[in-house]
Design an enzyme around this catalytic site. Structure first.
Site, PDB file in Angstrom:
ATOM      1  N   SER A  60       0.836  -1.194   0.000  1.00 32.79           N
ATOM      2  CA  SER A  60       0.000   0.000   0.000  1.00 32.79           C
ATOM      3  C   SER A  60       0.871   1.244   0.000  1.00 32.79           C
ATOM      4  O   SER A  60       1.981   1.244   0.557  1.00 32.79           O
ATOM      5  CB  SER A  60      -0.918   0.024   1.225  1.00 32.79           C
ATOM      6  OG  SER A  60      -1.595   1.263   1.325  1.00 32.79           O
ATOM      7  N   TYR A  90      -2.786  -0.703  10.331  1.00 33.07           N
ATOM      8  CA  TYR A  90      -2.835  -1.218   8.964  1.00 33.07           C
ATOM      9  C   TYR A  90      -1.546  -0.895   8.218  1.00 33.07           C
ATOM     10  O   TYR A  90      -0.979  -1.751   7.524  1.00 33.07           O
ATOM     11  CB  TYR A  90      -4.033  -0.627   8.229  1.00 33.07           C
ATOM     12  CG  TYR A  90      -4.043  -0.891   6.738  1.00 33.07           C
ATOM     13  CD1 TYR A  90      -4.489  -2.106   6.237  1.00 33.07           C
ATOM     14  CD2 TYR A  90      -3.616   0.085   5.838  1.00 33.07           C
ATOM     15  CE1 TYR A  90      -4.497  -2.348   4.865  1.00 33.07           C
ATOM     16  CE2 TYR A  90      -3.626  -0.150   4.475  1.00 33.07           C
ATOM     17  CZ  TYR A  90      -4.066  -1.373   3.989  1.00 33.07           C
ATOM     18  OH  TYR A  90      -4.054  -1.599   2.636  1.00 33.07           O
TER      19      TYR A  90
END
Length: 260
Positions: A152, A165
Site C-alpha cells: 500500500s 494497517y
C-alpha cells in the site's frame, strides 16, 4: 469486455487471494486474459467469486473459485488443501506459477483507539496469513515462478488514522525484500505492488462527491485509481517481461502526494 488471449501467461496457473472483489477481481480478470488458469480465492461470500469466474469464462478464460478463511489457525494449510482440490477437480496439473497475496483488511482507527484484539486481527490477516501461505506454497510454486504481494502507498505516505494497517504493509514490504533474496536461486521473483486510493465498492466513502474530489486531488493525475490500474502492474511483474525485476516496491498510487 475484451476476450482472453493465449498470451504471455498461457499454460500457467495463478492464485489470487481475495480474488473475487475489487482489486483482486481485476487482477484475476487480467491474469486470465493473459492466458493463465486463475484460482479465485474468497473468504466468505461465494457469490462474488462465482461472478468473477463467470466473467472470466465469458471472455474465453479459465478459472475456478475456492474458499478458505484467512486470519485463523491453520488457514494456510486449509487454503492449499482447497486449492489442490479445486485444481484436481478442474483437471489441471498440480502446482502453481503465480501467487498474488491480495487479501487483506483495514483498520481505520488512530493508535489511541485500537484494541489488542483489533491489532491482532489485522496482523493475522495481512501479515501472518500471507507469510504462511507462502511458506506452505513454496513446494507447489514452480521454479521461475512469481510472488506478488499487494502492499500500500501508506508505507510511503503517513496517514495516522490507519497506523496499525500501515504497519502490516510495512511488514509485507520487508518480507518481499527478504524472500526475493532467498528465492532468486530458483528463478522466482518476489515483488510488492502498492496501490493508492482505488475506486472500488469496498470503500463506501467514495460515494460522497466531495470525498471523491478530495481523494482524486491526491494523485498527480487528479483522478482516483481504477482496479485495472493495479491489475496491469501486477500482470507486468507476473510476466516474463519482469524476469529481471525482484525485491522491488512498485508504487502504483498514481503519484499520490508527490507534491506538498
Amino acid at each position: 469486455m475484451r476476450t482472453a488471449t493465449m498470451g504471455r501467461l498461457s499454460d500457467r496457473t495463478a492464485l489470487v487471494t481475495g480474488g473475487s472483489r475489487g482489486i483482486g477481481r481485476s487482477i484475476s480478470l487480467r491474469l486470465a486474459r493473459d492466458g493463465a488458469l486463475v484460482a479465485v480465492h474468497y473468504g466468505h461470500d461465494p457469490a462474488p467469486a462465482a461472478e468473477t469466474v463467470a466473467q472470466i469464462e465469458a471472455a474465453g478464460g479459465k478459472a475456478f473459485a475456492f474458499r478458505a478463511r484467512l486470519g485463523v489457525s491453520g488457514d494456510a494449510v486449509a487454503l492449499w488443501e482447497a486449492f489442490d482440490k479445486g485444481l484436481a477437480e478442474y483437471g489441471a496439473a498440480p502446482g502453481l506459477d503465480i501467487l498474488v497475496n491480495n487479501a487483506g483488511i483495514t483498520l481505520p482507527k488512530p493508535i489511541a483507539t485500537v484494541s489488542e484484539e483489533e491489532y491482532d486481527r489485522v496482523f493475522a490477516v495481512n501479515v501472518k496469513a500471507p507469510f504462511f501461505v507462502i511458506q506452505q506454497g513454496l513446494g507447489r510454486l514452480r521454479d521461475g515462478g512469481r510472488i506478488v504481494n499487494i502492499s500500500s502507498g501508506v508505507t510511503r505516505i503517513a496517514i495516522p488514522h490507519i497506523a496499525a494497517y500501515s504497519m502490516t504493509k510495512g511488514a509485507i514490504n520487508t518480507l518481499t525484500l527478504t524472500l526475493a533474496q532467498e528465492l532468486g536461486a530458483r528463478g522466482i521473483t518476489v515483488n510488492a505492488v502498492a496501490p493508492g486510493i482505488v475506486d472500488t465498492d469496498i470503500n463506501p466513502t467514495l460515494k460522497d462527491p466531495e470525498v471523491r474530489a478530495r481523494y482524486a486531488a491526491v494523485s498527480a493525475f487528479d483522478r482516483l485509481g481504477e482496479p485495472s490500474d493495479i491489475a496491469d502492474v501486477v500482470a507486468f511483474v507476473a510476466s516474463d517481461d519482469a524476469r529481471w525485476v525482484t525485491g522491488q516496491y512498485l508504487d502504483a498510487t498514481g503519484g499520490g502526494h508527490l507534491g506538498v
